[in-house]
Motif scaffolding. Structure first.
Motif, mmCIF file in Angstrom:
data_model
loop_
_atom_site.group_PDB
_atom_site.id
_atom_site.type_symbol
_atom_site.label_atom_id
_atom_site.label_comp_id
_atom_site.label_asym_id
_atom_site.label_seq_id
_atom_site.Cartn_x
_atom_site.Cartn_y
_atom_site.Cartn_z
ATOM 1 N N SER A 104 -2.185 9.903 -77.218
ATOM 2 C CA SER A 104 -3.280 9.395 -77.799
ATOM 3 C C SER A 104 -4.151 10.233 -78.245
ATOM 4 O O SER A 104 -4.531 11.384 -77.814
ATOM 5 N N HIS A 105 -5.583 9.354 -79.235
ATOM 6 C CA HIS A 105 -6.188 10.263 -79.831
ATOM 7 C C HIS A 105 -6.985 11.042 -78.767
ATOM 8 O O HIS A 105 -7.799 11.725 -79.293
ATOM 9 N N ALA A 106 -8.002 9.795 -77.600
ATOM 10 C CA ALA A 106 -8.203 9.655 -76.850
ATOM 11 C C ALA A 106 -7.378 11.137 -75.858
ATOM 12 O O ALA A 106 -8.514 11.693 -75.500
ATOM 13 N N THR A 107 -6.346 11.541 -74.963
ATOM 14 C CA THR A 107 -6.136 12.585 -74.984
ATOM 15 C C THR A 107 -6.489 13.512 -75.226
ATOM 16 O O THR A 107 -6.437 14.825 -74.712
ATOM 17 N N VAL A 108 -6.164 13.794 -76.989
ATOM 18 C CA VAL A 108 -6.143 14.843 -77.496
ATOM 19 C C VAL A 108 -7.925 15.632 -77.418
ATOM 20 O O VAL A 108 -7.451 16.203 -77.127
ATOM 21 N N PHE A 109 -8.312 14.195 -77.470
ATOM 22 C CA PHE A 109 -9.876 14.514 -77.272
ATOM 23 C C PHE A 109 -10.345 15.277 -75.981
ATOM 24 O O PHE A 109 -10.883 16.550 -76.077
ATOM 25 N N ARG A 110 -9.962 14.567 -74.859
ATOM 26 C CA ARG A 110 -9.412 15.065 -74.511
ATOM 27 C C ARG A 110 -9.507 16.745 -73.569
ATOM 28 O O ARG A 110 -10.464 17.412 -72.780
ATOM 29 N N ARG A 111 -8.503 17.361 -73.428
ATOM 30 C CA ARG A 111 -7.766 18.369 -73.459
ATOM 31 C C ARG A 111 -8.585 19.221 -74.335
ATOM 32 O O ARG A 111 -9.024 19.939 -73.355
ATOM 33 N N THR A 164 -2.833 23.069 -87.308
ATOM 34 C CA THR A 164 -2.189 22.901 -88.028
ATOM 35 C C THR A 164 -2.432 21.010 -88.520
ATOM 36 O O THR A 164 -2.033 21.023 -89.696
ATOM 37 N N ALA A 165 -2.498 19.764 -87.940
ATOM 38 C CA ALA A 165 -2.702 19.185 -88.700
ATOM 39 C C ALA A 165 -4.078 18.828 -89.479
ATOM 40 O O ALA A 165 -4.603 17.668 -89.982
ATOM 41 N N GLY A 166 -4.976 19.486 -88.685
ATOM 42 C CA GLY A 166 -6.264 19.225 -89.857
ATOM 43 C C GLY A 166 -6.886 17.683 -89.096
ATOM 44 O O GLY A 166 -8.564 17.878 -88.725
ATOM 45 N N SER A 167 -7.152 17.485 -88.239
ATOM 46 C CA SER A 167 -7.469 16.561 -86.734
ATOM 47 C C SER A 167 -6.441 15.940 -86.162
ATOM 48 O O SER A 167 -5.828 16.320 -85.960
ATOM 49 N N LEU A 168 -7.217 15.150 -84.428
ATOM 50 C CA LEU A 168 -7.397 14.812 -83.585
ATOM 51 C C LEU A 168 -6.429 14.001 -83.405
ATOM 52 O O LEU A 168 -5.139 13.662 -82.934
ATOM 53 N N SER A 169 -6.431 13.035 -84.978
ATOM 54 C CA SER A 169 -5.514 12.588 -84.872
ATOM 55 C C SER A 169 -3.571 12.561 -84.951
ATOM 56 O O SER A 169 -2.451 12.279 -84.535
ATOM 57 N N GLY A 170 -3.928 13.425 -86.169
ATOM 58 C CA GLY A 170 -2.884 13.529 -86.722
ATOM 59 C C GLY A 170 -1.659 14.942 -85.613
ATOM 60 O O GLY A 170 -0.492 14.988 -85.195
ATOM 61 N N ALA A 171 -2.701 15.587 -84.239
ATOM 62 C CA ALA A 171 -2.490 16.177 -83.749
ATOM 63 C C ALA A 171 -2.359 15.453 -82.559
ATOM 64 O O ALA A 171 -0.373 15.820 -81.556
ATOM 65 N N ALA A 172 -2.320 13.703 -82.129
ATOM 66 C CA ALA A 172 -1.811 13.395 -81.624
ATOM 67 C C ALA A 172 -0.342 12.476 -82.035
ATOM 68 O O ALA A 172 0.222 12.336 -80.723
ATOM 69 N N ARG A 173 -0.442 12.549 -82.836
ATOM 70 C CA ARG A 173 1.125 12.354 -83.573
ATOM 71 C C ARG A 173 2.160 12.705 -83.047
ATOM 72 O O ARG A 173 3.140 12.472 -82.878
#
Length: 323
Positions: free
Chosen positions: A50-57, A36-45
């Motif tokens: 955190s951005h790192a959590t989304v990247f790791r998951r 939906t967000a098209g980015s890890l930062s948008g998904a994190a929000r």
């Protein structure tokens, strides 16, 4: 005997690997948020992590599945075919969960609990206070905890559940409803003997009341600067209610929301509502709270009540009678 143990171990590992490849709901939630967000930062929000959590998951999900779910580029994260299929499945699951939640929530005869609401002093005094009273009469099990602030409290951090704010650019991470347009006009005390309908150039010879920097109204500040009214400002204050009080004390002229100033018989409207100073009025809530019954009860109640006063909020043109 050794071969049998090796065979049993192999079967156990195969079973474990299969178990690990199964996706849990929070895995689908991550995939949908990134798609939906098209980015890890948008998904994190969106997920409040955190951005790192989304990247790791995401990395963990792709390792378990053995498939790439997103193509990475400078433009962001674009779902692969497998990623889009899982995102579509997540959307279906999300809609089904919300439908089930609404169905169960609808069985509650009396919503209850606390709602943290944030709004401005002017909206509370000039519009919302009687509405909150009526809401409490209808929903006696709900306690309203209202925080009055000029600044937008952080709904993501649960500083408030619901925000009722004038804004032409509400935060993108919140969901909400645009309820009405707030008109603002120039007002002055009746004792000054000024004639309604005078131009801003004519009124500029009068002392003016300005907005202090803590009011954070850049639109009003720019408008006053453009019309060369800052030089005639004799008083600045950081709340609209305080500006209203200053007008009552004959301190000078000021631009105010029509809904706030029209209620005072000693204050007269000197101009039509000024288009540059119009704001949209928003009812905002964090996406995580959209299925909470008491939140829905307040949102639906205020939506109907405020939209019923849209004409008053927009302000009247000079020459039109008061309602």
């Amino acid at each position: 005997m050794q071969k049998r143990k090796e065979s049993q171990t192999s079967q156990s590992l195969t079973s474990t690997e299969k178990t690990r490849s199964h996706l849990a709901w929070n895995d689908f939630e991550v995939i949908l948020a990134i798609a939906t967000a098209g980015s890890l930062s948008g998904a994190a929000r969106a997920l409040s992590v955190s951005h790192a959590t989304v990247f790791r998951r995401l990395g963990d999900i792709e390792r378990r599945l053995g498939v790439t779910l997103f193509e990475r580029s400078r433009a962001g994260y674009r779902p692969t075919l497998a990623g889009e299929e899982l995102a579509d499945t997540a959307r279906i699951m999300d809609e089904a969960a919300l439908a089930a939640e609404r169905k169960v929530a609808g069985r509650d005869l009396e919503p209850s609990g606390e709602i943290w609401v944030t709004t401005t002093d002017s909206l509370l005094m000039g519009l919302l206070a009687p509405m909150f009273t009526q809401f409490r009469q209808r929903y006696s099990g709900i306690v309203l905890d209202v925080a009055v602030a000029n600044q937008m409290l952080n709904l993501t951090r649960r500083e408030a559940d619901v925000a009722i704010r004038p804004s032409n650019r509400p935060p993108e991470n919140l969901i909400g409803r645009q309820l009405a347009t707030i008109g603002q006009a120039v007002y002055g005390h009746r004792s000054l003997g000024l004639t309604p309908g005078a131009s801003i150039e004519t009124l500029a010879s009068q002392p003016w009341i300005g907005a202090g920097p803590r009011l954070q109204d850049s639109v009003l500040d720019q408008w006053m600067g453009h019309n060369e009214l800052k030089a005639t400002s004799v008083y600045r204050v950081d709340t609209l209610v305080s500006i209203l009080s200053a007008i009552r004390s004959c301190m000078g002229l000021a631009a105010l929301p029509c809904y706030l100033a029209d209620e005072d018989p000693d204050i007269i409207q000197l101009t039509d509502p000024i288009p540059e100073l119009c704001y949209d009025l928003w009812l905002l809530v964090h996406p995580d709270l959209r299925g909470v019954v008491r939140i829905h009860a307040l949102m639906d109640f205020l939506t109907e009540a405020i939209r019923g006063q849209r004409q008053r909020l927009a302000g009247r043109l000079l020459g039109q009678p008061h309602e």
